[in-house]
Scaffold this motif. Structure first.
Motif, PDB file in Angstrom:
ATOM      1  N   ASP A   1       0.814  -1.207   0.000  1.00 23.76           N
ATOM      2  CA  ASP A   1       0.000   0.000   0.000  1.00 23.76           C
ATOM      3  C   ASP A   1       0.853   1.266   0.000  1.00 23.76           C
ATOM      4  O   ASP A   1       0.402   2.325  -0.431  1.00 23.76           O
ATOM      5  N   SER A   2       2.078   1.177   0.497  1.00 24.69           N
ATOM      6  CA  SER A   2       2.948   2.356   0.539  1.00 24.69           C
ATOM      7  C   SER A   2       3.657   2.596  -0.791  1.00 24.69           C
ATOM      8  O   SER A   2       4.374   3.590  -0.936  1.00 24.69           O
ATOM      9  N   ASP A   3       3.465   1.716  -1.776  1.00 22.62           N
ATOM     10  CA  ASP A   3       4.177   1.822  -3.050  1.00 22.62           C
ATOM     11  C   ASP A   3       3.619   2.939  -3.925  1.00 22.62           C
ATOM     12  O   ASP A   3       2.416   3.216  -3.942  1.00 22.62           O
ATOM     13  N   ARG A   4       4.528   3.512  -4.684  1.00 22.81           N
ATOM     14  CA  ARG A   4       4.182   4.547  -5.659  1.00 22.81           C
ATOM     15  C   ARG A   4       5.114   4.350  -6.851  1.00 22.81           C
ATOM     16  O   ARG A   4       6.312   4.138  -6.682  1.00 22.81           O
ATOM     17  N   CYS A   5       4.568   4.404  -8.048  1.00 23.73           N
ATOM     18  CA  CYS A   5       5.381   4.217  -9.261  1.00 23.73           C
ATOM     19  C   CYS A   5       5.979   5.556  -9.684  1.00 23.73           C
ATOM     20  O   CYS A   5       5.305   6.589  -9.636  1.00 23.73           O
ATOM     21  N   VAL A   6       7.238   5.540 -10.089  1.00 24.20           N
ATOM     22  CA  VAL A   6       7.919   6.719 -10.627  1.00 24.20           C
ATOM     23  C   VAL A   6       8.552   6.302 -11.949  1.00 24.20           C
ATOM     24  O   VAL A   6       9.292   5.321 -11.995  1.00 24.20           O
TER      25      VAL A   6
ATOM     26  N   PRO B   1       7.492  10.135   0.005  1.00 19.79           N
ATOM     27  CA  PRO B   1       7.637   9.679   1.389  1.00 19.79           C
ATOM     28  C   PRO B   1       7.247   8.217   1.587  1.00 19.79           C
ATOM     29  O   PRO B   1       7.482   7.656   2.655  1.00 19.79           O
ATOM     30  N   GLY B   2       6.652   7.616   0.571  1.00 17.89           N
ATOM     31  CA  GLY B   2       6.331   6.195   0.638  1.00 17.89           C
ATOM     32  C   GLY B   2       7.465   5.378   0.050  1.00 17.89           C
ATOM     33  O   GLY B   2       8.624   5.804   0.022  1.00 17.89           O
ATOM     34  N   THR B   3       7.149   4.192  -0.444  1.00 17.86           N
ATOM     35  CA  THR B   3       8.148   3.341  -1.094  1.00 17.86           C
ATOM     36  C   THR B   3       7.982   3.457  -2.599  1.00 17.86           C
ATOM     37  O   THR B   3       6.864   3.530  -3.119  1.00 17.86           O
ATOM     38  N   SER B   4       9.114   3.465  -3.317  1.00 15.48           N
ATOM     39  CA  SER B   4       9.085   3.680  -4.762  1.00 15.48           C
ATOM     40  C   SER B   4       9.295   2.383  -5.525  1.00 15.48           C
ATOM     41  O   SER B   4      10.110   1.531  -5.138  1.00 15.48           O
ATOM     42  N   VAL B   5       8.556   2.254  -6.617  1.00 18.54           N
ATOM     43  CA  VAL B   5       8.756   1.198  -7.604  1.00 18.54           C
ATOM     44  C   VAL B   5       9.059   1.905  -8.909  1.00 18.54           C
ATOM     45  O   VAL B   5       8.214   2.628  -9.445  1.00 18.54           O
ATOM     46  N   SER B   6      10.258   1.737  -9.425  1.00 14.80           N
ATOM     47  CA  SER B   6      10.667   2.472 -10.611  1.00 14.80           C
ATOM     48  C   SER B   6      11.605   1.630 -11.453  1.00 14.80           C
ATOM     49  O   SER B   6      12.534   1.006 -10.932  1.00 14.80           O
ATOM     50  N   TYR B   7      11.337   1.611 -12.759  1.00  9.62           N
ATOM     51  CA  TYR B   7      12.095   0.779 -13.689  1.00  9.62           C
ATOM     52  C   TYR B   7      12.938   1.620 -14.633  1.00  9.62           C
ATOM     53  O   TYR B   7      12.610   2.781 -14.925  1.00  9.62           O
ATOM     54  N   SER B   8      13.995   1.020 -15.123  1.00  5.84           N
ATOM     55  CA  SER B   8      14.823   1.649 -16.147  1.00  5.84           C
ATOM     56  C   SER B   8      15.655   0.590 -16.851  1.00  5.84           C
ATOM     57  O   SER B   8      16.074  -0.388 -16.230  1.00  5.84           O
ATOM     58  N   PRO B   9      15.911   0.768 -18.145  1.00  2.44           N
ATOM     59  CA  PRO B   9      16.960  -0.032 -18.776  1.00  2.44           C
ATOM     60  C   PRO B   9      18.305   0.319 -18.163  1.00  2.44           C
ATOM     61  O   PRO B   9      18.447   1.338 -17.472  1.00  2.44           O
ATOM     62  N   THR B  10      19.296  -0.497 -18.446  1.00  2.00           N
ATOM     63  CA  THR B  10      20.631  -0.284 -17.882  1.00  2.00           C
ATOM     64  C   THR B  10      21.160   1.112 -18.169  1.00  2.00           C
ATOM     65  O   THR B  10      21.768   1.749 -17.305  1.00  2.00           O
ATOM     66  N   PHE B  11      20.896   1.618 -19.376  1.00  2.00           N
ATOM     67  CA  PHE B  11      21.512   2.896 -19.740  1.00  2.00           C
ATOM     68  C   PHE B  11      20.991   4.044 -18.875  1.00  2.00           C
ATOM     69  O   PHE B  11      21.685   5.046 -18.677  1.00  2.00           O
ATOM     70  N   GLY B  12      19.767   3.933 -18.324  1.00  2.00           N
ATOM     71  CA  GLY B  12      19.254   4.980 -17.449  1.00  2.00           C
ATOM     72  C   GLY B  12      20.055   5.093 -16.173  1.00  2.00           C
ATOM     73  O   GLY B  12      20.364   6.201 -15.698  1.00  2.00           O
ATOM     74  N   TYR B  13      20.393   3.936 -15.596  1.00  2.00           N
ATOM     75  CA  TYR B  13      21.234   3.940 -14.392  1.00  2.00           C
ATOM     76  C   TYR B  13      22.631   4.473 -14.723  1.00  2.00           C
ATOM     77  O   TYR B  13      23.250   5.172 -13.921  1.00  2.00           O
ATOM     78  N   ASP B  14      23.119   4.133 -15.901  1.00  2.00           N
ATOM     79  CA  ASP B  14      24.444   4.561 -16.332  1.00  2.00           C
ATOM     80  C   ASP B  14      24.515   6.078 -16.451  1.00  2.00           C
ATOM     81  O   ASP B  14      25.460   6.723 -15.981  1.00  2.00           O
ATOM     82  N   ILE B  15      23.487   6.673 -17.086  1.00  2.00           N
ATOM     83  CA  ILE B  15      23.468   8.124 -17.262  1.00  2.00           C
ATOM     84  C   ILE B  15      23.490   8.829 -15.911  1.00  2.00           C
ATOM     85  O   ILE B  15      24.227   9.806 -15.706  1.00  2.00           O
TER      86      ILE B  15
END
Length: 600
Positions: free
Chosen positions: A239-244, A292-306
């Motif tokens: 319930d504390s999850d939020r998508c970014v 302020p809640g918990t985040s669920v967020s996805y990215s391809p590898t290159f997003g983390y790299d940038i």
């Protein structure tokens, strides 16, 4: 029930009146994170039914500007009202059940309302891509024309800022088109809307691959909701999850994983446009930090790299970010590189980022989206595999030293999905044997739209041949390679035929003169290579030709390739006369194809 699959309730179902602003776990003005409306894990018959339910709560979408500042909160209840009004408008235009409505998938309320409006009218929405920063008008118009011709829509809607491009593409095919700002000008006269059954097509999803040979994946309501249910169960939604998200809505991970999934799971979501992420990638992490809640967020590898690379200009991550509540940091859409993931941990550990938050996954549009997910909290796990095993050649005893590649564990099959590894003759392979990845489940596509030949080529007895290579180990899937000819750069799939076709448009070339494939560059990143038959002898003309080819490929695909000019009749062919790309790649890498020398 497996406790790991249960949704953990953190509020009492009767607590609606007692929630304060702080207890909603969202900054002021945002749709809330917490809501007394009981959560359902996408257990609906249709997408419209899912939005009907989500609209009874207070959650919704939240759209941000380039700096990550909230521009518009869009509750699901408001989305539903706008969508039904659009459904009436589409009906008023004479559209009938099963007609296609193509729409440019710009991240925003207008696209969402058009998409769900088509759903409520039992039409098939068809998300189309935005223009890239490369290629200009001509390349984008050509791309739209090919995709519009493929899906044969009865209406094309688009953002007003792209009117010049979209109207030109629509005019070439005589397709009715209008910018979506004009939809409210149409009368939304209530009528009896047709309904779509759970086994009927809900939308068409173009994979991020071919532009010349597009494959529209036909996704039923059942396939979508089963995959979204599996997604929610696999991520152990709280319930504390939020998508970014900053992922584009024309890509399956952005559309299904980050737009449709939050709605069907009743999660509030915060969005940054993809183009804004490209300019200010750290705004993505700012948005996660403000949650302020918990985040669920996805990215391809290159997003983390940038993001890691941009941190070189930031003194200390903890002075700007708080990533301690990032519960699921998903990885998908391209090959997961352990070195990039480690660099991200090194850059943001002092801001509270936990390596265990990484959630490697595997999926494809032909399976709606998710095939496998790493159970939350397990993070990235690696296995070292000899490079010769990855090619299927085996390792000769005399070969020393042996070289290994780290392969990332992509998790376990999601609920309702089966994975098999098969050999070249279709035989089932044992654990840790590398072969083709086949999948079966209720969320696998019914087929490619109006392309039975392509469907039959990859669907056998309910099983989908993904074309990817991998192996199973103790219930986990490891992906070691890609579809035979697919080129995947920064999370985007590129068909080699598109690159070859782009070069063929230049004067003096014909089909079979060009071979495109991916190679691993010195930095370990995948790079497209293009071998081109050259019939020019003058050194200056060769240099100009190489530069023209690079620019043409860049204009059509956005890629900056390695271009090698080779003598005529150098590129190998199969016994039937077709270009043998894999063989061409092997000959090039082994030095048996020798390019002409060209001055830098």
């Amino acid at each position: 029930m497996d406790k790991r699959t249960e949704s953990k309730s953190v509020i009492d179902g009767n607590a609606t009146e007692t929630l304060t602003r702080d207890e909603t776990l969202a900054p002021e003005g945002y749709t809330p994170t917490l809501d007394a409306h009981p959560r359902r894990i996408a257990d609906f018959a249709t997408l419209g039914e899912a939005l009907d339910y989500a609209a009874k709560g207070k959650r919704g979408y939240n759209f941000h500007d380039a700096r990550g500042t909230l521009q518009r909160a869009y509750p699901f209840s408001e989305l539903r009202d706008d969508a039904i009004a659009n459904a009436y408008r589409f009906a008023g235009l004479g559209l009938n059940k099963g007609d296609r409505v193509a729409m440019v998938a710009e991240t925003g309320a207008e696209f969402a309302a058009a998409f769900f409006g088509a759903v409520y009218a039992a039409l098939w929405p068809v998300p189309l891509p935005l223009p890239t920063s490369f290629g200009g008008r001509e390349a984008y118009v050509d791309q739209l024309v090919v995709m519009l011709k493929s899906c044969d829509p009865q209406l094309f809607v688009y953002p007003p800022e792209l009117a010049e491009y979209c109207e030109e593409a629509a005019a070439k095919l005589d397709i009715p088109a209008r910018n979506w700002d004009t939809l409210p000008d149409l009368a939304a006269t209530p009528v009896d809307l047709p309904t779509a059954g759970t086994d009927e097509i809900g939308y068409l999803q173009y994979s991020s691959g071919s532009t010349r040979f597009p494959h529209g994946v036909a996704v039923t309501h059942r396939a979508l909701l089963d995959n979204l249910h599996a997604h929610g169960v696999g991520l152990q939604v709280q319930d504390s999850d939020r998508c970014v998200s900053w992922l584009p809505w024309y890509h399956d991970m952005g559309l299904v994983g980050c737009m449709l999934s939050p709605m069907a799971l009743q999660l509030s979501a915060d969005y940054l446009k993809t183009e804004d992420f490209a300019r200010r990638p750290l705004a993505w992490l700012d948005m996660i930090s403000r949650n302020p809640g918990t985040s669920v967020s996805y990215s391809p590898t290159f997003g983390y790299d940038i993001c890691s690379r941009r941190m070189s200009s930031v003194t200390k991550a903890s002075e700007r970010f708080d990533l301690s509540r990032w519960r699921v940091a998903g990885n998908g859409a391209d090959m997961i590189r352990p070195d990039v993931m480690q660099a991200f941990v090194d850059s943001f550990a002092d801001a509270g980022f936990a390596a265990g938050a990484f959630c490697p996954s595997y999926g494809l549009a032909e399976a709606t989206l998710a095939v496998s997910l790493m159970p939350p909290g397990e993070g990235i796990r690696l296995e070292l595999v000899e490079e010769s095993e990855l090619s299927g050649a085996g390792t000769p005893e005399q070969e020393r030293p042996r070289r290994y590649r780290a392969i990332v564990n992509c998790g376990k099959p999601v609920k309702g999905m089966e994975i098999e590894i098969r050999g070249n003759d279709g035989e089932l392979l044992a654990d840790r044997s590398i072969g083709k990845v086949w999948v079966r489940g209720s969320s696998v596509m019914v087929g490619y739209y109006r392309d039975p030949e392509a469907t039959d080529a990859c669907m056998v007895g309910g099983w989908l041949d993904t074309g990817d290579m991998g192996y199973m180990s103790k219930g986990y899937i490891f992906i070691v390679g890609r579809a035979k000819d697919m080129i995947i750069i920064n999370g985007k799939n590129h068909w080699p035929q598109d690159i070859e076709w782009a070069v063929e448009q230049l004067p003096g070339f014909k089909q079979g003169d060009i071979a495109a494939f991916a190679i691993t560059g010195p930095s370990g990143e995948e790079t497209p290579a293009v071998l081109v038959h050259c019939r020019v002898s003058d050194a200056e003309e060769r240099t100009k030709l190489r530069d023209d080819i690079k620019e043409r490929v860049r204009a059509i695909t956005g890629l900056s390739p390695i271009v090698e000019l080779v003598p005529p009749r150098t590129l190998p062919r199969t016994s039937s006369g077709k270009l043998a790309r894999s063989k061409a790649r092997n000959l090039y890498l082994s030095g048996e194809i020798v390019p002409f020398e060209i001055a830098a």
